[in-house]
Design an enzyme around this catalytic site. Structure first.
Site, PDB file in Angstrom:
ATOM      1  N   HIS A 189     -11.651  -6.483   6.826  1.00 43.20           N
ATOM      2  CA  HIS A 189     -12.193  -7.572   6.009  1.00 43.20           C
ATOM      3  C   HIS A 189     -12.894  -7.021   4.770  1.00 43.20           C
ATOM      4  O   HIS A 189     -12.796  -7.598   3.683  1.00 43.20           O
ATOM      5  CB  HIS A 189     -13.192  -8.390   6.830  1.00 43.20           C
ATOM      6  CG  HIS A 189     -12.565  -9.216   7.899  1.00 43.20           C
ATOM      7  ND1 HIS A 189     -11.573 -10.129   7.639  1.00 43.20           N
ATOM      8  CD2 HIS A 189     -12.784  -9.280   9.231  1.00 43.20           C
ATOM      9  CE1 HIS A 189     -11.212 -10.727   8.762  1.00 43.20           C
ATOM     10  NE2 HIS A 189     -11.928 -10.228   9.742  1.00 43.20           N
ATOM     11  N   ARG A 287       0.131 -18.238   3.940  1.00 43.24           N
ATOM     12  CA  ARG A 287      -0.211 -18.083   5.350  1.00 43.24           C
ATOM     13  C   ARG A 287      -0.563 -19.462   5.920  1.00 43.24           C
ATOM     14  O   ARG A 287      -1.523 -20.081   5.476  1.00 43.24           O
ATOM     15  CB  ARG A 287      -1.402 -17.139   5.522  1.00 43.24           C
ATOM     16  CG  ARG A 287      -1.209 -15.749   4.919  1.00 43.24           C
ATOM     17  CD  ARG A 287      -2.471 -14.919   5.151  1.00 43.24           C
ATOM     18  NE  ARG A 287      -2.389 -13.579   4.612  1.00 43.24           N
ATOM     19  CZ  ARG A 287      -2.858 -13.227   3.415  1.00 43.24           C
ATOM     20  NH1 ARG A 287      -3.441 -14.134   2.641  1.00 43.24           N
ATOM     21  NH2 ARG A 287      -2.756 -11.988   2.987  1.00 43.24           N
ATOM     22  N   ARG A 323       5.195 -18.663   5.095  1.00 46.73           N
ATOM     23  CA  ARG A 323       5.392 -17.879   6.310  1.00 46.73           C
ATOM     24  C   ARG A 323       5.084 -18.755   7.511  1.00 46.73           C
ATOM     25  O   ARG A 323       4.025 -19.376   7.585  1.00 46.73           O
ATOM     26  CB  ARG A 323       4.481 -16.651   6.327  1.00 46.73           C
ATOM     27  CG  ARG A 323       4.705 -15.740   7.547  1.00 46.73           C
ATOM     28  CD  ARG A 323       3.775 -14.555   7.547  1.00 46.73           C
ATOM     29  NE  ARG A 323       2.381 -14.940   7.780  1.00 46.73           N
ATOM     30  CZ  ARG A 323       1.353 -14.089   7.720  1.00 46.73           C
ATOM     31  NH1 ARG A 323       1.563 -12.828   7.403  1.00 46.73           N
ATOM     32  NH2 ARG A 323       0.125 -14.514   7.949  1.00 46.73           N
ATOM     33  N   GLU A 412       8.142  -5.961   8.688  1.00 46.02           N
ATOM     34  CA  GLU A 412       6.901  -5.309   9.106  1.00 46.02           C
ATOM     35  C   GLU A 412       7.156  -4.276  10.188  1.00 46.02           C
ATOM     36  O   GLU A 412       6.281  -3.489  10.518  1.00 46.02           O
ATOM     37  CB  GLU A 412       5.927  -6.357   9.665  1.00 46.02           C
ATOM     38  CG  GLU A 412       5.623  -7.489   8.711  1.00 46.02           C
ATOM     39  CD  GLU A 412       5.155  -8.729   9.436  1.00 46.02           C
ATOM     40  OE1 GLU A 412       3.944  -8.969   9.452  1.00 46.02           O
ATOM     41  OE2 GLU A 412       6.009  -9.437   9.993  1.00 46.02           O
ATOM     42  N   ASN A 435       1.114  -3.829   5.302  1.00 43.72           N
ATOM     43  CA  ASN A 435      -0.011  -3.514   6.194  1.00 43.72           C
ATOM     44  C   ASN A 435       0.498  -3.174   7.594  1.00 43.72           C
ATOM     45  O   ASN A 435       0.180  -2.122   8.154  1.00 43.72           O
ATOM     46  CB  ASN A 435      -0.974  -4.699   6.270  1.00 43.72           C
ATOM     47  CG  ASN A 435      -1.559  -5.061   4.927  1.00 43.72           C
ATOM     48  OD1 ASN A 435      -1.481  -4.296   3.976  1.00 43.72           O
ATOM     49  ND2 ASN A 435      -2.134  -6.238   4.845  1.00 43.72           N
ATOM     50  N   ASP A 436       1.285  -4.079   8.174  1.00 39.56           N
ATOM     51  CA  ASP A 436       1.820  -3.816   9.507  1.00 39.56           C
ATOM     52  C   ASP A 436       2.890  -2.741   9.480  1.00 39.56           C
ATOM     53  O   ASP A 436       2.997  -1.940  10.416  1.00 39.56           O
ATOM     54  CB  ASP A 436       2.385  -5.103  10.122  1.00 39.56           C
ATOM     55  CG  ASP A 436       1.334  -5.877  10.903  1.00 39.56           C
ATOM     56  OD1 ASP A 436       0.470  -5.234  11.522  1.00 39.56           O
ATOM     57  OD2 ASP A 436       1.362  -7.121  10.890  1.00 39.56           O
ATOM     58  N   ARG A 446      -4.520  -0.254  11.964  1.00 37.31           N
ATOM     59  CA  ARG A 446      -4.927  -0.458  10.578  1.00 37.31           C
ATOM     60  C   ARG A 446      -6.398  -0.819  10.425  1.00 37.31           C
ATOM     61  O   ARG A 446      -6.916  -0.840   9.312  1.00 37.31           O
ATOM     62  CB  ARG A 446      -4.058  -1.539   9.937  1.00 37.31           C
ATOM     63  CG  ARG A 446      -4.241  -2.923  10.521  1.00 37.31           C
ATOM     64  CD  ARG A 446      -3.183  -3.874   9.990  1.00 37.31           C
ATOM     65  NE  ARG A 446      -3.590  -5.255  10.112  1.00 37.31           N
ATOM     66  CZ  ARG A 446      -2.857  -6.285   9.715  1.00 37.31           C
ATOM     67  NH1 ARG A 446      -1.679  -6.058   9.187  1.00 37.31           N
ATOM     68  NH2 ARG A 446      -3.295  -7.515   9.840  1.00 37.31           N
ATOM     69  N   CYS A 483       4.511  -8.314  -0.039  1.00 35.45           N
ATOM     70  CA  CYS A 483       3.371  -9.232   0.034  1.00 35.45           C
ATOM     71  C   CYS A 483       2.203  -8.610   0.783  1.00 35.45           C
ATOM     72  O   CYS A 483       1.221  -9.278   1.074  1.00 35.45           O
ATOM     73  CB  CYS A 483       3.767 -10.553   0.687  1.00 35.45           C
ATOM     74  SG  CYS A 483       4.296 -10.417   2.400  1.00 35.45           S
TER      75      CYS A 483
END
Length: 558
Positions: A189, A287, A323, A412, A435-436, A446, A483
Site C-alpha cells: 500500500h 477493477r 477486469r 500474470e 505485479n503478479d 510481492r 496495466c
C-alpha cells in the site's frame, strides 16, 4: 553510492531533500491488570463497541474526503474496524475473562493477526491492517492521541518501518515530500499510494531504522538510494524543481510518432473522474472488486450496472478495459473463495472461482454488457489469472454469449506468457499484470520486505516474459498492454514499448512523466533500450544501463 548511502527499492520516482521525521512509536501494550471484582463487565465490554464505531466513523469520513486508491484503502480499513470477529472476541475477553477493554482489544487483535500471518501470501499483509485498527481503538479507549503521521511546520521525509494503509492513504504531499521504510515491498500500500500521490519513495531500505529525527537526507525514489549527510551539491540537485505538466496534454507517442496509448488504472467511480481529469486516453484496468468487497453475497446485476455506468460515463468514446472479479488471495470473498487455503496466491482466485460459482461471472458479464449498451465508452473485458489456452477460450465464449466481442486476458502467470501464441489464438488482446507476473516468476511474495529486491519488473526474467507475450500477440495481430505498476515507471516505459507493448495503464499521476519520456525517445531507440535491458544479468544492471542511456530522465528530475 557513498558510505553514508542506504539502499532500498525505489518505488516512486523523483528526488527530494529534507529532514527526517520518524513515525511515532506504536501504541504500547495495555496493562494486563484485570477489571476490579465489582466492575460491570457488560458495560465495560460496551465501550469496545462504541470505540470501534468511532474509529469506523473517522475512517469512513476520511474515505469520503478522498478518491481512488486512497478511498478504497480507507473504506476497507473502516470495515475492518467494525469486524464482528475482532469485536466479539474482545467482548468475550472482558465479559468472560475480566480483562480491561483496552487489553482485550490488544489480545483479540493479536490473535486475528496471527491467524492471517499463518495463512501466508497476500493475506499476511492484512495483519498490519488489523494492528492499525487495534491501535486506533485502544487510543479511543484510553483517550490517547490517535496514531498517525506527524504534523510539522516544515516539509519532511517520513521514515518508518512500514505504514499502515490508513496512514498512507491520508498522506499530504505538501508536508511529506518523500517516504523511506525499512519494510514493505514494491506493491505494498505504501508504494502504490506514494506513486498515486507523486511522493518519491524507497521501501525495504536497509539501515532505515537507524535514521534519526532531524537529520538531513536526500531520497531518490528512482534508484532506491537514501543519502545521509549529503553535500550542498546533492541537496541543490534534489531541490531543483523541474516544471512539468500535471495532466496528459496530448496522446501518447514516441518522438517519431509511434502511438502508445496512455491509460489509467481505476478502482471506483470517483477514481474514474480523477483519471478523466488527468487526461487519460482511456482506462486500461477497471477493477470491479469495489462492488463486491465487504459483502456476504454478490451484488445484484442492477447494482453492478449502476456502478459500471458511472465509470463508463466518464470515458465516452474512449476505451475502458473492465477486469472481471479478481477474488481470492488478498481479496477473499465469502461467496466465491474458500475459507482456508494453504497458499491463497496459488489457489482458487480470479477466473478460477467461476468453476464453482459460475453465476457470479454470468451476472457480472450481464451487468457489463448492459452498462456498455447504455453508455458510449468502447468496452473491452478481460479475465484475471488465466493460465492456459482452454481457459481463455471458455472466457471468450462466455463474453461472446453476452455480445462482448473484445474479450481478452490478463497475463500474470508465466505459463500464459510462455504460451501466449496459443492463448491469443482465442483472446482478442492481452494485458500484462506485472505485479503478479513478477511475483510468480521470481517466487517472491510481492508484499514481503525480505524479498523486495527481487520483486521488480526490471528483472531480466520478467522482461523475457513480457517479450514472449508480445511476440505471441504479434503472431496473431493482437495488442498487448501493461496495466501493472511497471507502466508507471518513466524509465521502464520505453523498454516496454521497445518490447512491443502498445498501451500503458497506470496511476493518473504518472501519465505526464511517462508521456514526456516517450515523447523524447524514438521507437528505434525504445527497441535498442529493450535489447540493452535484456542483455543485462540483473535487475539493478538493467535499470542502471537504461537510465544511463536516457539523459531525458535527468533533465526531468526523474
Amino acid at each position: 553510492m557513498t558510505a553514508g548511502t542506504l539502499r532500498g527499492v525505489g518505488v516512486s520516482p523523483g528526488r527530494r531533500a529534507a529532514r527526517v521525521a520518524r513515525m511515532p512509536d506504536p501504541v504500547a501494550a495495555p496493562s494486563d491488570r484485570p477489571l476490579p471484582g465489582d466492575a460491570d463487565r457488560d458495560a465495560a465490554a460496551g465501550t469496545i463497541d462504541a470505540a470501534s464505531a468511532a474509529v469506523q466513523a473517522d475512517l469512513a469520513r476520511a474515505a469520503a474526503a478522498t478518491s481512488g486508491t486512497a478511498s478504497d484503502i480507507l473504506t476497507v480499513t473502516a470495515a475492518m474496524a467494525a469486524d464482528p470477529t475482532l469485536v466479539k472476541q474482545a467482548r468475550a475477553l472482558v465479559v468472560d475473562g475480566g480483562e480491561s477493554p483496552a487489553r482485550a482489544v490488544w489480545d483479540a487483535a493479536g490473535g486475528v493477526a496471527d491467524q492471517l500471518r499463518s495463512l501466508g501470501g497476500d493475506l499476511a499483509e492484512r495483519a498490519r491492517d488489523v494492528l492499525d485498527v487495534r491501535d486506533r481503538i485502544i487510543a479511543v479507549l484510553t483517550d490517547a492521541p490517535t496514531p498517525g503521521v506527524p504534523v510539522l511546520d516544515e516539509p519532511f521525509v517520513l521514515v518508518a518501518h512500514d505504514l499502515a494503509p490508513a496512514d498512507t492513504a491520508t498522506l499530504d504531499p505538501a508536508g511529506v515530500v518523500a517516504l523511506v521504510t525499512s519494510g514493505g515491498g514494491p506493491t505494498s500500500h505504501t508504494a502504490i499510494l506514494a506513486r498515486s500521490l507523486g511522493i518519491p519513495a524507497v521501501v525495504a531500505a536497509t539501515g532505515a531504522d537507524d535514521l534519526r529525527d532531524g537529520e538531513l537526507v536526500v531520497v531518490d525514489g528512482s534508484t532506491g538510494e537514501v543519502v545521509r549527510d549529503p553535500d550542498d551539491a546533492a541537496v541543490e540537485r534534489a531541490r531543483r524543481v523541474v516544471d512539468r505538466p500535471t495532466t496528459l496534454e496530448a496522446p501518447g507517442a514516441t518522438s517519431d510518432g509511434h502511438p502508445v496509448a496512455l491509460l489509467a488504472n481505476v478502482g471506483d467511480p470517483s477514481g474514474a473522474q480523477a483519471a478523466a481529469d488527468a487526461g487519460a486516453e482511456g482506462v486500461g484496468l477497471f477493477r470491479t472488486e469495489f462492488c463486491f468487497l465487504g459483502r456476504t453475497s454478490a451484488p445484484s446485476v442492477d447494482e453492478q450496472v449502476a456502478a459500471y455506468r458511472t465509470v463508463l460515463a466518464a470515458f465516452a468514446g474512449k476505451k475502458v478495459v473492465v477486469r472481471t472479479l479478481d477474488a481470492g488471495a488478498d481479496k477473499p470473498l465469502p461467496f466465491v473463495t474458500a475459507d482456508h487455503e494453504p497458499n491463497p496466491a496459488l489457489g482458487v482466485r480470479g477466473l478460477r472461482t467461476a468453476a464453482d460459482h459460475p453465476q457470479v461471472l454470468e451476472d457480472q458479464l450481464t451487468a457489463i454488457a448492459r452498462a456498455a449498451e447504455a453508455e458510449q465508452a468502447e468496452v473491452w473485458v478481460m479475465a484475471p489469472m488465466v493460465a492456459t489456452p482452454d481457459e481463455a477460450e471458455r472466457f471468450v465464449a462466455a463474453c461472446a454469449a453476452h455480445g462482448l466481442e473484445q474479450a481478452g486476458v490478463m497475463v500474470e502467470v508465466p505459463a500464459a506468457a510462455l504460451r501466449s501464441r496459443h492463448v491469443l489464438e482465442h483472446a482478442a488482446f492481452a494485458s500484462l499484470g506485472t505485479n503478479d507476473l513478477t511475483q510468480y516468476a521470481l517466487a517472491a511474495d510481492r508484499e514481503l520486505a525480505g524479498v523486495a529486491a527481487l520483486s521488480t519488473p526490471w528483472q531480466p526474467a520478467v522482461l523475457d516474459l513480457v517479450d514472449a507475450t508480445c511476440r505471441g500477440g504479434a503472431a496473431h495481430g493482437r495488442p498487448v498492454g501493461v496495466c501493472g505498476e511497471a507502466a508507471a515507471d518513466p524509465a521502464l516505459a520505453p523498454v516496454l514499448v521497445g518490447l512491443g507493448v502498445s498501451s500503458l495503464s497506470m496511476t493518473p499521476r504518472a501519465l505526464p512523466d511517462v508521456a514526456a519520456v516517450l515523447a523524447a525517445t524514438s521507437l528505434e531507440r525504445c527497441r535498442e533500450l529493450a535489447a540493452l535491458a535484456l542483455e543485462q544479468p540483473t535487475a539493478d544492471a538493467a535499470r542502471a544501463a537504461v537510465r544511463d542511456a536516457l539523459p531525458v530522465l535527468e533533465e526531468l528530475g526523474l
